[in-house]
Design a protein around this motif. Structure first.
Motif, PDB file in Angstrom:
ATOM      1  N   ALA A 160       0.830  -1.210   0.000  1.00 42.00           N
ATOM      2  CA  ALA A 160       0.000   0.000   0.000  1.00 42.00           C
ATOM      3  C   ALA A 160       0.864   1.259   0.000  1.00 42.00           C
ATOM      4  O   ALA A 160       0.557   2.230  -0.702  1.00 42.00           O
ATOM      5  CB  ALA A 160      -0.941  -0.015   1.209  1.00 42.00           C
ATOM      6  N   ILE A 161       1.950   1.248   0.757  1.00 46.06           N
ATOM      7  CA  ILE A 161       2.849   2.411   0.796  1.00 46.06           C
ATOM      8  C   ILE A 161       3.497   2.621  -0.566  1.00 46.06           C
ATOM      9  O   ILE A 161       3.594   3.754  -1.050  1.00 46.06           O
ATOM     10  CB  ILE A 161       3.879   2.259   1.935  1.00 46.06           C
ATOM     11  CG1 ILE A 161       3.170   2.508   3.274  1.00 46.06           C
ATOM     12  CG2 ILE A 161       5.071   3.183   1.744  1.00 46.06           C
ATOM     13  CD1 ILE A 161       3.996   2.224   4.494  1.00 46.06           C
ATOM     14  N   ALA A 209      -1.126  13.126  -6.035  1.00 44.60           N
ATOM     15  CA  ALA A 209      -1.609  12.839  -4.687  1.00 44.60           C
ATOM     16  C   ALA A 209      -2.011  11.377  -4.564  1.00 44.60           C
ATOM     17  O   ALA A 209      -2.335  10.726  -5.551  1.00 44.60           O
ATOM     18  CB  ALA A 209      -2.827  13.717  -4.371  1.00 44.60           C
ATOM     19  N   MET A 210      -2.009  10.889  -3.327  1.00 44.99           N
ATOM     20  CA  MET A 210      -2.535   9.547  -3.060  1.00 44.99           C
ATOM     21  C   MET A 210      -4.041   9.576  -3.237  1.00 44.99           C
ATOM     22  O   MET A 210      -4.702  10.533  -2.848  1.00 44.99           O
ATOM     23  CB  MET A 210      -2.249   9.159  -1.598  1.00 44.99           C
ATOM     24  CG  MET A 210      -1.017   8.381  -1.380  1.00 44.99           C
ATOM     25  SD  MET A 210      -0.949   7.857   0.352  1.00 44.99           S
ATOM     26  CE  MET A 210       0.767   8.237   0.664  1.00 44.99           C
ATOM     27  N   SER A 211      -4.558   8.498  -3.765  1.00 42.47           N
ATOM     28  CA  SER A 211      -6.015   8.382  -3.879  1.00 42.47           C
ATOM     29  C   SER A 211      -6.618   8.251  -2.486  1.00 42.47           C
ATOM     30  O   SER A 211      -5.944   7.880  -1.520  1.00 42.47           O
ATOM     31  CB  SER A 211      -6.373   7.158  -4.724  1.00 42.47           C
ATOM     32  OG  SER A 211      -6.033   5.971  -4.010  1.00 42.47           O
ATOM     33  N   GLU A 212      -7.895   8.517  -2.402  1.00 46.29           N
ATOM     34  CA  GLU A 212      -8.617   8.381  -1.136  1.00 46.29           C
ATOM     35  C   GLU A 212      -8.518   6.941  -0.625  1.00 46.29           C
ATOM     36  O   GLU A 212      -8.282   6.701   0.552  1.00 46.29           O
ATOM     37  CB  GLU A 212     -10.085   8.778  -1.341  1.00 46.29           C
ATOM     38  CG  GLU A 212     -10.857   8.951  -0.057  1.00 46.29           C
ATOM     39  CD  GLU A 212     -10.401  10.143   0.764  1.00 46.29           C
ATOM     40  OE1 GLU A 212     -10.329   9.996   2.002  1.00 46.29           O
ATOM     41  OE2 GLU A 212     -10.100  11.196   0.188  1.00 46.29           O
ATOM     42  N   ALA A 213      -8.687   5.980  -1.532  1.00 48.87           N
ATOM     43  CA  ALA A 213      -8.671   4.565  -1.136  1.00 48.87           C
ATOM     44  C   ALA A 213      -7.301   4.150  -0.605  1.00 48.87           C
ATOM     45  O   ALA A 213      -7.209   3.466   0.423  1.00 48.87           O
ATOM     46  CB  ALA A 213      -9.081   3.688  -2.320  1.00 48.87           C
ATOM     47  N   THR A 214      -6.237   4.552  -1.284  1.00 51.91           N
ATOM     48  CA  THR A 214      -4.893   4.174  -0.840  1.00 51.91           C
ATOM     49  C   THR A 214      -4.565   4.838   0.491  1.00 51.91           C
ATOM     50  O   THR A 214      -4.024   4.197   1.392  1.00 51.91           O
ATOM     51  CB  THR A 214      -3.850   4.540  -1.916  1.00 51.91           C
ATOM     52  OG1 THR A 214      -4.201   3.872  -3.130  1.00 51.91           O
ATOM     53  CG2 THR A 214      -2.454   4.125  -1.496  1.00 51.91           C
ATOM     54  N   ALA A 269      -6.635   5.780   2.813  1.00 53.32           N
ATOM     55  CA  ALA A 269      -7.416   5.113   3.859  1.00 53.32           C
ATOM     56  C   ALA A 269      -6.831   3.746   4.207  1.00 53.32           C
ATOM     57  O   ALA A 269      -6.790   3.367   5.384  1.00 53.32           O
ATOM     58  CB  ALA A 269      -8.874   4.975   3.413  1.00 53.32           C
ATOM     59  N   GLU A 270      -6.368   3.022   3.197  1.00 61.89           N
ATOM     60  CA  GLU A 270      -5.770   1.706   3.445  1.00 61.89           C
ATOM     61  C   GLU A 270      -4.522   1.820   4.324  1.00 61.89           C
ATOM     62  O   GLU A 270      -4.345   1.063   5.272  1.00 61.89           O
ATOM     63  CB  GLU A 270      -5.425   1.040   2.111  1.00 61.89           C
ATOM     64  CG  GLU A 270      -4.839  -0.340   2.250  1.00 61.89           C
ATOM     65  CD  GLU A 270      -4.504  -0.988   0.921  1.00 61.89           C
ATOM     66  OE1 GLU A 270      -3.912  -2.089   0.953  1.00 61.89           O
ATOM     67  OE2 GLU A 270      -4.812  -0.417  -0.145  1.00 61.89           O
ATOM     68  N   ILE A 271      -3.663   2.769   4.007  1.00 59.82           N
ATOM     69  CA  ILE A 271      -2.446   2.963   4.801  1.00 59.82           C
ATOM     70  C   ILE A 271      -2.800   3.482   6.189  1.00 59.82           C
ATOM     71  O   ILE A 271      -2.239   3.047   7.195  1.00 59.82           O
ATOM     72  CB  ILE A 271      -1.477   3.924   4.086  1.00 59.82           C
ATOM     73  CG1 ILE A 271      -1.030   3.342   2.744  1.00 59.82           C
ATOM     74  CG2 ILE A 271      -0.261   4.222   4.968  1.00 59.82           C
ATOM     75  CD1 ILE A 271      -0.312   4.342   1.839  1.00 59.82           C
TER      76      ILE A 271
END
Length: 184
Positions: free
Chosen positions: A112-113, A125-130, A132-134
């Motif tokens: 995930a990182i 930018a990081m997606s919302e899903a990624t 949240a996963e991290i």
């Protein structure tokens, strides 16, 4: 060849010579602006020595930036640094596989990182899903450190490329094991 000179300790004021204790071309070039170099070293030093983010995960994120951006200097230096902080050859092979969309043996948080780092490099930018996963695994402090680490190294690779900083010969041996080519 670098666009600005590499300065040696005898070419800078005594109060700035400490910034050349890491005898790298990056530091030798940055000291052309000694106060900016000190600020740059402050952020880099915090990331490496004071951040509470797991150092292996930090180095994997930095390596992902260097690999994606085809930054020989950044990638090779952080292979060596990463190994000091627990990054293994299997981890690096996993990073390469994940970048290509292939399976790896990396644990879910590392995957995930790496995905988050790829998103920040490629998509800003990081997606919302990624995110949240991290975030399920990391504290607010760790998330802040992770995002700022990735962002800082996105800046570092741009400095290296724009200033055309030469990689030291010692680090080039890493490229025999992990050749940078065709990643973008």
């Amino acid at each position: 060849m670098a666009r600005l000179p590499y300065l040696e300790a005898d070419q800078v004021a005594p109060e700035y010579r400490d910034m050349l204790k890491r005898n790298t071309n990056l530091h030798k070039l940055l000291v052309n602006s000694p106060d900016m170099a000190r600020a740059f070293n402050g952020v880099g030093g915090y990331i490496r020595f004071k951040s509470k983010l797991d150092p292996r995960l930090r180095e994997l994120a930095i390596l992902q930036v260097g690999w994606l951006e085809q930054s020989e200097y950044e990638f090779t230096h952080h292979v060596k640094i990463g190994k000091e902080f627990g990054v293994t050859d299997e981890d690096i092979q996993g990073l390469i596989a994940e970048t290509k969309g292939q399976p790896s043996k990396l644990e879910p948080l590392a995957k995930a990182i790496l995905k988050g780092a790829r998103e920040m490099v490629r998509e800003l930018a990081m997606s919302e899903a990624t995110f949240a996963e991290i975030k399920r695994e990391l504290s607010d402090e760790h998330m802040t450190d992770l995002v700022l680490t990735i962002a800082f190294y996105c800046a570092v690779v741009r400095v290296l490329a724009t200033m055309q900083i030469d990689n030291e010969p010692y680090y080039k041996e890493v490229l025999q094991q992990y050749p940078l080519q065709g990643v973008k």
